[in-house]
Write a protein that holds these residues in place. Structure first.
Motif, PDB file in Angstrom:
ATOM      1  N   MET A  80       0.855  -1.191   0.000  1.00  0.00           N
ATOM      2  CA  MET A  80       0.000   0.000   0.000  1.00  0.00           C
ATOM      3  C   MET A  80       0.887   1.235   0.000  1.00  0.00           C
ATOM      4  O   MET A  80       1.848   1.307   0.768  1.00  0.00           O
ATOM      5  CB  MET A  80      -0.905   0.006   1.228  1.00  0.00           C
ATOM      6  N   PRO A  81       0.610   2.230  -0.858  1.00  0.00           N
ATOM      7  CA  PRO A  81       1.483   3.405  -0.931  1.00  0.00           C
ATOM      8  C   PRO A  81       1.445   4.208   0.365  1.00  0.00           C
ATOM      9  O   PRO A  81       0.408   4.277   1.031  1.00  0.00           O
ATOM     10  CB  PRO A  81       0.885   4.205  -2.099  1.00  0.00           C
ATOM     11  N   PRO A  82       2.585   4.791   0.758  1.00  0.00           N
ATOM     12  CA  PRO A  82       2.607   5.590   1.988  1.00  0.00           C
ATOM     13  C   PRO A  82       1.658   6.788   1.888  1.00  0.00           C
ATOM     14  O   PRO A  82       1.439   7.347   0.818  1.00  0.00           O
ATOM     15  CB  PRO A  82       4.068   6.058   2.070  1.00  0.00           C
ATOM     16  N   THR A  83       1.098   7.150   3.031  1.00  0.00           N
ATOM     17  CA  THR A  83       0.221   8.310   3.130  1.00  0.00           C
ATOM     18  C   THR A  83       0.950   9.426   3.864  1.00  0.00           C
ATOM     19  O   THR A  83       1.535   9.195   4.923  1.00  0.00           O
ATOM     20  CB  THR A  83      -1.075   7.953   3.870  1.00  0.00           C
ATOM     21  N   VAL A 115      -7.577  22.281  -4.420  1.00  0.00           N
ATOM     22  CA  VAL A 115      -6.458  21.384  -4.732  1.00  0.00           C
ATOM     23  C   VAL A 115      -6.969  19.963  -4.940  1.00  0.00           C
ATOM     24  O   VAL A 115      -6.536  19.253  -5.862  1.00  0.00           O
ATOM     25  CB  VAL A 115      -5.394  21.412  -3.614  1.00  0.00           C
ATOM     26  N   ALA A 116      -7.905  19.551  -4.109  1.00  0.00           N
ATOM     27  CA  ALA A 116      -8.443  18.196  -4.209  1.00  0.00           C
ATOM     28  C   ALA A 116      -9.113  17.950  -5.552  1.00  0.00           C
ATOM     29  O   ALA A 116      -9.140  16.809  -6.037  1.00  0.00           O
ATOM     30  CB  ALA A 116      -9.432  17.945  -3.074  1.00  0.00           C
ATOM     31  N   ALA A 117      -9.627  19.008  -6.170  1.00  0.00           N
ATOM     32  CA  ALA A 117     -10.274  18.856  -7.477  1.00  0.00           C
ATOM     33  C   ALA A 117      -9.281  18.369  -8.526  1.00  0.00           C
ATOM     34  O   ALA A 117      -9.666  17.711  -9.500  1.00  0.00           O
ATOM     35  CB  ALA A 117     -10.892  20.182  -7.910  1.00  0.00           C
ATOM     36  N   ASP A 118      -8.002  18.678  -8.330  1.00  0.00           N
ATOM     37  CA  ASP A 118      -6.961  18.216  -9.264  1.00  0.00           C
ATOM     38  C   ASP A 118      -6.420  16.844  -8.888  1.00  0.00           C
ATOM     39  O   ASP A 118      -5.642  16.255  -9.664  1.00  0.00           O
ATOM     40  CB  ASP A 118      -5.805  19.222  -9.301  1.00  0.00           C
ATOM     41  N   HIS A 119      -6.791  16.349  -7.717  1.00  0.00           N
ATOM     42  CA  HIS A 119      -6.273  15.058  -7.242  1.00  0.00           C
ATOM     43  C   HIS A 119      -7.432  14.256  -6.659  1.00  0.00           C
ATOM     44  O   HIS A 119      -7.571  14.145  -5.430  1.00  0.00           O
ATOM     45  CB  HIS A 119      -5.174  15.278  -6.200  1.00  0.00           C
ATOM     46  N   PRO A 120      -8.282  13.702  -7.513  1.00  0.00           N
ATOM     47  CA  PRO A 120      -9.456  12.956  -7.044  1.00  0.00           C
ATOM     48  C   PRO A 120      -9.068  11.852  -6.050  1.00  0.00           C
ATOM     49  O   PRO A 120      -8.102  11.133  -6.246  1.00  0.00           O
ATOM     50  CB  PRO A 120     -10.020  12.358  -8.339  1.00  0.00           C
ATOM     51  N   GLU A 132       4.202  16.086  -6.495  1.00  0.00           N
ATOM     52  CA  GLU A 132       5.350  15.181  -6.476  1.00  0.00           C
ATOM     53  C   GLU A 132       5.013  13.889  -5.735  1.00  0.00           C
ATOM     54  O   GLU A 132       5.427  12.798  -6.152  1.00  0.00           O
ATOM     55  CB  GLU A 132       6.550  15.873  -5.826  1.00  0.00           C
ATOM     56  N   LEU A 133       4.275  13.989  -4.640  1.00  0.00           N
ATOM     57  CA  LEU A 133       3.854  12.783  -3.934  1.00  0.00           C
ATOM     58  C   LEU A 133       3.004  11.900  -4.845  1.00  0.00           C
ATOM     59  O   LEU A 133       3.206  10.679  -4.919  1.00  0.00           O
ATOM     60  CB  LEU A 133       3.061  13.160  -2.678  1.00  0.00           C
ATOM     61  N   VAL A 134       2.064  12.508  -5.551  1.00  0.00           N
ATOM     62  CA  VAL A 134       1.194  11.757  -6.450  1.00  0.00           C
ATOM     63  C   VAL A 134       2.015  11.125  -7.569  1.00  0.00           C
ATOM     64  O   VAL A 134       1.801   9.965  -7.953  1.00  0.00           O
ATOM     65  CB  VAL A 134       0.085  12.669  -7.014  1.00  0.00           C
ATOM     66  N   ARG A 135       2.983  11.871  -8.110  1.00  0.00           N
ATOM     67  CA  ARG A 135       3.821  11.351  -9.190  1.00  0.00           C
ATOM     68  C   ARG A 135       4.573  10.104  -8.750  1.00  0.00           C
ATOM     69  O   ARG A 135       4.789   9.190  -9.548  1.00  0.00           O
ATOM     70  CB  ARG A 135       4.813  12.441  -9.627  1.00  0.00           C
ATOM     71  N   ARG A 136       4.936  10.074  -7.478  1.00  0.00           N
ATOM     72  CA  ARG A 136       5.704   8.931  -6.960  1.00  0.00           C
ATOM     73  C   ARG A 136       4.806   7.811  -6.447  1.00  0.00           C
ATOM     74  O   ARG A 136       5.298   6.808  -5.929  1.00  0.00           O
ATOM     75  CB  ARG A 136       6.627   9.409  -5.838  1.00  0.00           C
ATOM     76  N   GLY A 137       3.497   7.980  -6.564  1.00  0.00           N
ATOM     77  CA  GLY A 137       2.583   6.943  -6.133  1.00  0.00           C
ATOM     78  C   GLY A 137       2.222   6.992  -4.667  1.00  0.00           C
ATOM     79  O   GLY A 137       1.618   6.054  -4.137  1.00  0.00           O
ATOM     80  N   ILE A 182      13.019  17.718  -3.443  1.00  0.00           N
ATOM     81  CA  ILE A 182      14.032  17.593  -2.389  1.00  0.00           C
ATOM     82  C   ILE A 182      13.383  17.020  -1.127  1.00  0.00           C
ATOM     83  O   ILE A 182      13.878  16.060  -0.524  1.00  0.00           O
ATOM     84  CB  ILE A 182      14.696  18.947  -2.086  1.00  0.00           C
ATOM     85  N   ALA A 183      12.254  17.600  -0.721  1.00  0.00           N
ATOM     86  CA  ALA A 183      11.573  17.153   0.494  1.00  0.00           C
ATOM     87  C   ALA A 183      11.067  15.724   0.353  1.00  0.00           C
ATOM     88  O   ALA A 183      11.207  14.901   1.274  1.00  0.00           O
ATOM     89  CB  ALA A 183      10.416  18.095   0.819  1.00  0.00           C
ATOM     90  N   VAL A 184      10.481  15.393  -0.794  1.00  0.00           N
ATOM     91  CA  VAL A 184       9.900  14.062  -0.975  1.00  0.00           C
ATOM     92  C   VAL A 184      10.994  12.997  -1.113  1.00  0.00           C
ATOM     93  O   VAL A 184      10.871  11.887  -0.571  1.00  0.00           O
ATOM     94  CB  VAL A 184       8.939  14.052  -2.172  1.00  0.00           C
ATOM     95  N   GLU A 185      12.072  13.319  -1.826  1.00  0.00           N
ATOM     96  CA  GLU A 185      13.180  12.358  -1.938  1.00  0.00           C
ATOM     97  C   GLU A 185      13.797  12.099  -0.569  1.00  0.00           C
ATOM     98  O   GLU A 185      14.105  10.946  -0.218  1.00  0.00           O
ATOM     99  CB  GLU A 185      14.244  12.888  -2.900  1.00  0.00           C
ATOM    100  N   ALA A 186      13.980  13.150   0.222  1.00  0.00           N
ATOM    101  CA  ALA A 186      14.505  12.964   1.570  1.00  0.00           C
ATOM    102  C   ALA A 186      13.564  12.111   2.404  1.00  0.00           C
ATOM    103  O   ALA A 186      14.003  11.219   3.146  1.00  0.00           O
ATOM    104  CB  ALA A 186      14.727  14.319   2.236  1.00  0.00           C
TER     105      ALA A 186
END
Length: 342
Positions: A1-4, A42-47, A21-26, A297-301
């Motif tokens: 399950m992908p991290p939340t 914002v949620a409208a762009d990320h159902p 970026e989080l969405v791009r990485r799953g 940077i933040a998400v990779e870290a």
């Protein structure tokens, strides 16, 4: 399950890049912040993304916002207001905390306050994992390599422009208020306030910037993050003068998207020079849009944090192998990376 991951300030300029970026990485983002209407935008762009509004002075709402997450990324400034409350929420929930703060005094307080408690909770508190505080720290640490210490580190920033976000303007107002209008200088291992003019000099950057007038004592969060784990007798920071005029402008401008990722056309380059005895090492990193690049940077870290055994107060340069972290950002998020150990 992908991290939340809970993103606080998800509707802000940098927050939107972090969510994307989080969405791009799953990964699965939870959208949080103080304005529920903007969160739903914002949620409208990320159902499917959960919306959990929370006032920063409402601990119970913050606890609900981070519930079920592996971490919270704080992208909401001024960070002097948001960081303490969100760190406390992360510690209560025993989850990791990462922020993208560039407010030097706030980063310094975070570094000083939370190591023991985060260590005891078995989680990471990582401030300033962003363009300022993160990218320079990664670059300097990678360039230092196997050297045990440095006699001097020089960190020079080149920006071709700087159209500040409203968040940057608000953070600047908060910082100026804390400093009573004085400038903050890192010297001899300490932060001091001065009311004299900042020095200027010339710095010859690699192309495309070349020779530029730079302002010295341009103290950034890197002056907190680098000395946290790198032994150096001196740390000097410089910024090209031209973008500082943009930053000081009262013109009501907004950066415009210029590519498919939504980044502006702004170009940046950071050069690090490390001297230790007779050894000199240089490193360069370049890319576009200092706000947009803070997101990967933040998400990779965070990816390294959640897959490792880290705990306590850490900075970007202490997470993973810094060279590998930087190379992971090529070629999408960074255009250039050179680390010269000769």
């Amino acid at each position: 399950m992908p991290p939340t991951v809970t993103v606080y300030g998800a509707y802000g300029h940098t927050g939107r890049f972090i969510v994307a970026e989080l969405v791009r990485r799953g990964w699965t983002p939870i959208l949080s912040g103080r304005n529920e209407t903007r969160l739903h935008d914002v949620a409208a762009d990320h159902p499917g993304a959960a919306v959990r509004p929370a006032a920063i002075d409402d601990p119970e709402a913050l606890d609900r916002a981070v519930a079920g997450s592996v971490a919270v990324i704080n992208a909401a400034g001024p960070f002097g207001d948001t960081a303490p409350a969100l760190v406390e929420a992360a510690l209560r929930a025993r989850l990791h905390y990462v922020d993208v703060s560039a407010e030097v005094e706030v980063v310094a307080k975070t570094v000083a306050a939370y190591h023991d408690r985060a260590k005891a909770a078995g989680v990471v508190v990582a401030p300033a994992v962003a363009f300022y505080g993160g990218l320079g720290d990664l670059l300097a640490t990678a360039a230092l390599g196997d050297l045990p210490a440095a006699d001097e580190i020089q960190l020079a920033f080149a920006l071709d422009s700087w159209i500040p976000t409203e968040g940057t303007r608000a953070a600047g107002r908060a910082s100026r208020g804390r400093r009573n209008g004085k400038r903050l200088v890192y010297a001899d291992g300490e932060l001091t306030l001065r009311d004299d003019e900042a020095p200027t000099t010339d710095w010859t950057f690699p192309a495309p910037f070349g020779k530029q007038t730079v302002v010295g004592d341009f103290t950034t969060a890197d002056s907190i993050t680098i000395p946290r784990h790198v032994k150096t007798a001196a740390l000097h920071t410089y910024m090209t003068a031209a973008p500082l005029a943009d930053l000081a402008s009262t013109a009501d401008l907004a950066a415009q998207p210029a590519d498919e990722l939504g980044r502006s056309a702004q170009q940046f380059l950071i050069e690090v020079v490390i001297r230790s005895g007779s050894t000199e090492r240089r490193a360069v990193v370049a890319g576009r849009d200092i706000y947009a690049v803070s997101a990967p940077i933040a998400v990779e870290a965070l990816a390294h944090i959640t897959s490792g055994t880290y705990s306590g107060l850490v900075t970007a340069g202490q997470i993973g192998a810094p060279g590998e972290v930087l190379r992971a950002l090529l070629p999408v998020h960074l255009d250039r990376l050179e680390i010269n150990e000769s």
